[in-house]
Design a protein around this motif. Structure first.
Motif, short mmCIF file in Angstrom:
data_model
loop_
_atom_site.label_atom_id
_atom_site.label_comp_id
_atom_site.label_asym_id
_atom_site.label_seq_id
_atom_site.Cartn_x
_atom_site.Cartn_y
_atom_site.Cartn_z
N ILE A 73 44.11 44.40 35.63
CA ILE A 73 42.70 44.06 35.39
C ILE A 73 42.60 42.64 34.81
CG2 ILE A 73 40.60 44.71 34.17
CD1 ILE A 73 41.45 46.76 36.25
N HIS A 74 41.83 41.81 35.49
CA HIS A 74 41.62 40.42 35.08
C HIS A 74 40.12 40.10 35.08
CE1 HIS A 74 45.92 39.13 35.50
NE2 HIS A 74 45.94 40.16 36.33
N MET B 177 36.06 40.53 42.15
CA MET B 177 36.88 40.72 43.34
C MET B 177 37.86 41.87 43.14
SD MET B 177 37.94 36.79 44.28
CE MET B 177 36.72 35.56 44.73
N ILE B 178 38.24 42.49 44.25
CA ILE B 178 39.34 43.45 44.28
C ILE B 178 40.37 42.88 45.26
CG2 ILE B 178 40.04 45.82 44.77
CD1 ILE B 178 37.08 46.61 44.29
N PHE C 189 46.98 46.37 43.34
CA PHE C 189 45.69 45.68 43.29
C PHE C 189 45.57 44.85 42.02
CE2 PHE C 189 45.07 49.59 45.68
CZ PHE C 189 44.42 49.15 46.82
N ALA C 190 44.79 43.78 42.12
CA ALA C 190 44.36 43.02 40.96
C ALA C 190 42.84 42.95 41.00
CB ALA C 190 44.95 41.62 40.96
N PHE C 191 42.20 43.38 39.93
CA PHE C 191 40.74 43.31 39.82
C PHE C 191 40.36 42.04 39.06
CE2 PHE C 191 41.01 47.49 41.21
CZ PHE C 191 39.81 48.18 41.22
N GLU C 192 39.35 41.37 39.54
CA GLU C 192 38.70 40.30 38.78
C GLU C 192 37.31 40.81 38.43
OE1 GLU C 192 39.88 37.44 37.76
OE2 GLU C 192 41.76 37.25 38.89
N LEU C 193 37.10 41.17 37.17
CA LEU C 193 35.85 41.81 36.77
C LEU C 193 34.72 40.78 36.64
CD1 LEU C 193 37.09 44.46 34.18
CD2 LEU C 193 37.01 44.58 36.67
N ARG C 194 33.56 41.26 36.14
CA ARG C 194 32.40 40.38 35.97
C ARG C 194 32.74 39.20 35.06
NH1 ARG C 194 26.80 43.71 34.99
NH2 ARG C 194 27.27 45.63 36.10
N ASP C 195 32.01 38.05 35.21
CA ASP C 195 30.98 37.89 36.22
C ASP C 195 31.48 36.88 37.23
OD1 ASP C 195 30.87 35.54 34.74
OD2 ASP C 195 28.78 35.71 34.14
#
Length: 384
Positions: free
Chosen positions: A270-271, A276-277, A342-348
């Motif tokens: 989680i980033h 983005m996913i 996976f790497a998530f780029e959270l808000r915003d």
């Protein structure tokens, strides 16, 4: 990354993370000191570069977040406030509390110690968690110190999983089928430093014998195309380290995942920020084998996010969706047999950047929990 604009204006580059990744026609987010603001504006005007001031008083926003987290009592699970950011000590105390109060569903352990000697704690969460061969999902947060929404999400997910286990059939099934290894703060030294000294610190805190600059980028330090698409310079934000797995935090997590590679079916990091996913590869544009399976899981995760508040996330290979980079944990996990990485780029997408307001913790974590559930549910489907 410290970028010199013109002759004598120093700015802190937020997005992208490296000067080498700046492309013609793309937007760039920078943080500049108050004394240089007018000079930067003049320079941009002279060069006919359009700009917008997103946060006019950064210090005031920083103080809001650091003061709110420490001003409330945290003596019990009921009192713990998941709608504010928490210091490392508070998060680790919370982990101990989860371990103490949910003995049937939670087990806390350490995978090693950081450069400065802090324990690297992980929570194992799941029903029937003592089954030795039970499949697992790994999730880490706080790889980059300044991305505070990451640790906030890892805590939120644990809370939601435990609270809904007894009444939500979907969560109960996932927790009975999988153990979730959850590491709320990967980069413990850097995260602590971001609370005490520099809110926008990114790297670890290791020392180099030859340079005064400290730390390496913990997401450029993995043994997969190491330093091929990262910086070899210790003072850069994307410094790849003195060698693959030179950072004890990376080395410890990599060793744990190697030991459990047959069990771990999904890796999620989680980033923030970009909404983005991402999935492999980061270091090249070649499609991965069984692309449709992984892409389908990412699509379902993006749809799950959208279903909560209508927030749109892009998804796809990291190299084309975000930018090319090497030595990432996601690529390493994939190369070591974890197909769903996976790497998530959270808000915003840049308005608040690394200073996502505490008022947005709840919606961000709510929608991201749906996405993680979607990915875990995808593991239960047959995809060939």
């Amino acid at each position: 990354v410290k970028l010199l604009i013109g002759c004598n204006i120093q700015v802190d580059l937020w997005q992208p993370s490296s000067v080498a990744l700046i492309q013609h026609g793309s937007s760039v987010d920078v943080h500049v000191g108050r004394s240089s603001t007018q000079q930067l504006k003049t320079h941009l005007h002279q060069e006919d570069i359009y700009y917008t001031v997103l946060i006019s008083d950064l210090q005031a926003e920083v103080e809001k977040q650091t003061q709110s987290g420490s001003s409330r009592g945290r003596r019990s699970e009921v009192q713990y406030d998941y709608d504010v950011y928490h210091s490392l000590d508070e998060i680790q105390s919370w982990m101990m509390m989860m371990n103490r109060t949910h003995t049937q569903l939670v087990e806390m352990f350490s995978v090693g110690t950081s450069y400065e000697g802090r324990p690297l704690y992980v929570l194992q969460v799941g029903g029937m968690r003592r089954r030795p061969s039970k499949p697992a999902v790994w999730m880490d947060c706080g790889v980059h110190a300044r991305e505070w929404i990451g640790p906030a999400f890892c805590q939120w997910f644990v809370k939601e999983a435990l609270n809904s286990y007894h009444y939500d059939p979907v969560m109960r099934r996932l927790m009975n089928q999988f153990n979730f290894f959850i590491m709320p703060v990967f980069n413990v030294d850097g995260y602590h430093y971001s609370w005490t000294t520099d809110r926008f610190w990114r790297k670890t805190r290791s020392r180099s014998p030859k340079f005064h600059c400290r730390g390496a980028d913990a997401n450029r330090n993995w043994k997969v195309r190491w330093c091929d698409g990262a910086s070899p310079h210790p003072c850069d934000e994307t410094y790849c380290g003195s060698g693959p797995e030179s950072e004890p935090e990376v080395r410890a997590v990599a060793a744990f995942l190697r030991r459990h590679r047959k069990r771990v079916k999904a890796y999620i990091s989680i980033h923030a920020y970009a909404q983005m996913i991402l999935y492999p590869y980061s270091y090249k544009a070649t499609p991965i084998p069984k692309l449709s399976c992984v892409d389908s899981a990412a699509r379902r995760a993006a749809m799950a996010i959208y279903s909560a508040y209508g927030v749109r996330y892009r998804y796809g290979p990291a190299s084309s969706t975000l930018y090319v980079s090497s030595g990432s944990s996601m690529d390493w996990a994939y190369k070591n047999g974890i197909s769903y990485a996976f790497a998530f780029e959270l808000r915003d997408t840049g308005y608040f950047g690394f200073l996502l307001p505490e008022s947005l913790i709840r919606p961000t974590c709510t929608e991201t929990t749906r996405a993680v559930r979607a990915i875990a549910s995808s593991l239960l489907k047959k995809c060939r």
